[in-house]
Design a protein around this motif. Structure first.
Motif, PDB file in Angstrom:
ATOM      1  N   THR A 142       0.920  -1.254  -0.129  1.00 49.99           N
ATOM      2  CA  THR A 142      -0.031   0.095   0.118  1.00 49.99           C
ATOM      3  C   THR A 142       0.822   1.282  -0.077  1.00 49.99           C
ATOM      4  O   THR A 142       0.418   2.232  -0.883  1.00 49.99           O
ATOM      5  CB  THR A 142      -1.016   0.140   1.213  1.00 49.99           C
ATOM      6  OG1 THR A 142      -1.772  -1.138   1.013  1.00 49.99           O
ATOM      7  CG2 THR A 142      -1.758   1.232   1.322  1.00 49.99           C
ATOM      8  N   ALA A 143       2.139   1.210   0.891  1.00 49.22           N
ATOM      9  CA  ALA A 143       3.071   2.288   0.745  1.00 49.22           C
ATOM     10  C   ALA A 143       3.580   2.609  -0.494  1.00 49.22           C
ATOM     11  O   ALA A 143       3.813   3.467  -1.030  1.00 49.22           O
ATOM     12  CB  ALA A 143       3.844   2.136   1.876  1.00 49.22           C
ATOM     13  N   LEU A 144       3.836   1.534  -1.187  1.00 47.62           N
ATOM     14  CA  LEU A 144       4.549   1.649  -2.528  1.00 47.62           C
ATOM     15  C   LEU A 144       3.325   2.164  -3.579  1.00 47.62           C
ATOM     16  O   LEU A 144       3.787   2.982  -4.339  1.00 47.62           O
ATOM     17  CB  LEU A 144       5.102   0.190  -3.065  1.00 47.62           C
ATOM     18  CG  LEU A 144       6.312  -0.216  -2.208  1.00 47.62           C
ATOM     19  CD1 LEU A 144       6.523  -1.674  -2.615  1.00 47.62           C
ATOM     20  CD2 LEU A 144       7.370   0.671  -2.248  1.00 47.62           C
ATOM     21  N   LEU A 145       2.291   1.694  -3.417  1.00 44.89           N
ATOM     22  CA  LEU A 145       1.307   2.158  -4.484  1.00 44.89           C
ATOM     23  C   LEU A 145       0.941   3.630  -4.165  1.00 44.89           C
ATOM     24  O   LEU A 145       0.729   4.513  -5.226  1.00 44.89           O
ATOM     25  CB  LEU A 145       0.131   1.243  -4.254  1.00 44.89           C
ATOM     26  CG  LEU A 145       0.201  -0.121  -4.720  1.00 44.89           C
ATOM     27  CD1 LEU A 145      -1.399  -1.037  -4.407  1.00 44.89           C
ATOM     28  CD2 LEU A 145       0.185  -0.148  -6.130  1.00 44.89           C
ATOM     29  N   ASP A 146       1.037   3.849  -2.939  1.00 46.18           N
ATOM     30  CA  ASP A 146       0.714   5.364  -2.715  1.00 46.18           C
ATOM     31  C   ASP A 146       2.043   6.379  -3.192  1.00 46.18           C
ATOM     32  O   ASP A 146       1.523   7.280  -3.787  1.00 46.18           O
ATOM     33  CB  ASP A 146       0.725   5.586  -1.028  1.00 46.18           C
ATOM     34  CG  ASP A 146       0.356   6.886  -0.667  1.00 46.18           C
ATOM     35  OD1 ASP A 146      -0.908   7.578  -1.201  1.00 46.18           O
ATOM     36  OD2 ASP A 146       0.954   7.728   0.065  1.00 46.18           O
ATOM     37  N   ARG A 147       2.956   5.599  -3.084  1.00 43.83           N
ATOM     38  CA  ARG A 147       4.209   6.449  -3.786  1.00 43.83           C
ATOM     39  C   ARG A 147       3.888   6.426  -5.483  1.00 43.83           C
ATOM     40  O   ARG A 147       4.258   7.722  -5.934  1.00 43.83           O
ATOM     41  CB  ARG A 147       5.495   5.900  -3.285  1.00 43.83           C
ATOM     42  CG  ARG A 147       6.767   6.683  -3.897  1.00 43.83           C
ATOM     43  CD  ARG A 147       8.236   6.065  -3.276  1.00 43.83           C
ATOM     44  NE  ARG A 147       8.500   5.092  -4.235  1.00 43.83           N
ATOM     45  CZ  ARG A 147       9.338   4.037  -3.865  1.00 43.83           C
ATOM     46  NH1 ARG A 147       9.794   4.025  -2.710  1.00 43.83           N
ATOM     47  NH2 ARG A 147       9.557   3.280  -4.915  1.00 43.83           N
ATOM     48  N   LEU A 148       3.450   5.467  -6.126  1.00 42.07           N
ATOM     49  CA  LEU A 148       3.283   5.526  -7.342  1.00 42.07           C
ATOM     50  C   LEU A 148       2.044   6.399  -7.791  1.00 42.07           C
ATOM     51  O   LEU A 148       2.334   7.137  -8.777  1.00 42.07           O
ATOM     52  CB  LEU A 148       2.807   4.213  -7.919  1.00 42.07           C
ATOM     53  CG  LEU A 148       3.730   2.971  -8.158  1.00 42.07           C
ATOM     54  CD1 LEU A 148       3.079   1.809  -8.360  1.00 42.07           C
ATOM     55  CD2 LEU A 148       4.851   3.478  -9.179  1.00 42.07           C
ATOM     56  N   VAL A 149       1.042   6.476  -7.040  1.00 38.16           N
ATOM     57  CA  VAL A 149      -0.182   7.253  -7.402  1.00 38.16           C
ATOM     58  C   VAL A 149       0.379   8.806  -6.920  1.00 38.16           C
ATOM     59  O   VAL A 149      -0.006   9.804  -7.731  1.00 38.16           O
ATOM     60  CB  VAL A 149      -1.220   7.063  -6.545  1.00 38.16           C
ATOM     61  CG1 VAL A 149      -2.266   8.003  -6.701  1.00 38.16           C
ATOM     62  CG2 VAL A 149      -1.671   5.566  -6.949  1.00 38.16           C
ATOM     63  N   GLY A 150       1.281   9.113  -5.987  1.00 39.76           N
ATOM     64  CA  GLY A 150       1.667  10.489  -5.671  1.00 39.76           C
ATOM     65  C   GLY A 150       2.568  11.206  -6.825  1.00 39.76           C
ATOM     66  O   GLY A 150       2.739  12.079  -6.864  1.00 39.76           O
TER      67      GLY A 150
END
Length: 151
Positions: A142-150
């Motif tokens: 989830t933290a990695l996905l958040d980084r991608l989306v950001g």
């Protein structure tokens, strides 16, 4: 979905991960939508109500553009929301010939309930299906996905 590589396999390509992730996210979104199906709102009505809550009062035309629908379709959606007391119409302060739609307290309460049903379903599914190590892995992902989306 493609097979995950084994320990001796090479890393998956970005395209493989993107395809798998898009498929899983699509299924997750469908499950989340269906988790609040007891609601009286259609997916379009939920989307419009959330857009008004997040973006503030808006005209029918602006909402239609934002949702990629024709103004006639948006008028029907807004009419249904207004009939349920979830939005209200007021004169546009910049152009009195137009009106703007705003979310009501009932609309906010309904939207909170829909969002809570989605979160509850997801939390229950995670608790039932994943052990502690798997939950940590999902939290890291989830933290990695958040980084991608950001980005």
């Amino acid at each position: 979905m493609t097979q995950s590589p084994g320990p001796a396999s090479v890393d998956p390509t970005a395209e493989q991960v993107a395809n798998d992730l898009a498929a899983v996210v699509g299924r997750l979104l469908r499950r989340l939508r269906s988790s609040s199906s007891e609601s009286l709102l259609t997916p379009t009505q939920r989307s419009v109500l959330a857009r008004i809550e997040d973006g503030g009062p808006a005209t029918t035309a602006a909402l239609a553009r934002a949702e990629f629908v024709r103004p006639q379709s948006m008028r029907l959606t807004l009419g249904a929301l207004e009939e349920q007391g979830l939005v209200e119409r007021a004169p546009d302060p910049e152009d009195g010939r137009k009106s703007v739609m705003s979310i009501t307290d009932t609309g906010r309460t309904t939207l909170l309930a829909v969002r809570a049903a989605k979160r509850n379903w997801l939390a229950e599914a995670i608790a039932a299906e994943l052990d502690g190590a798997e939950r940590r892995t999902v939290a890291e992902a989830t933290a990695l996905l958040d980084r991608l989306v950001g980005s």
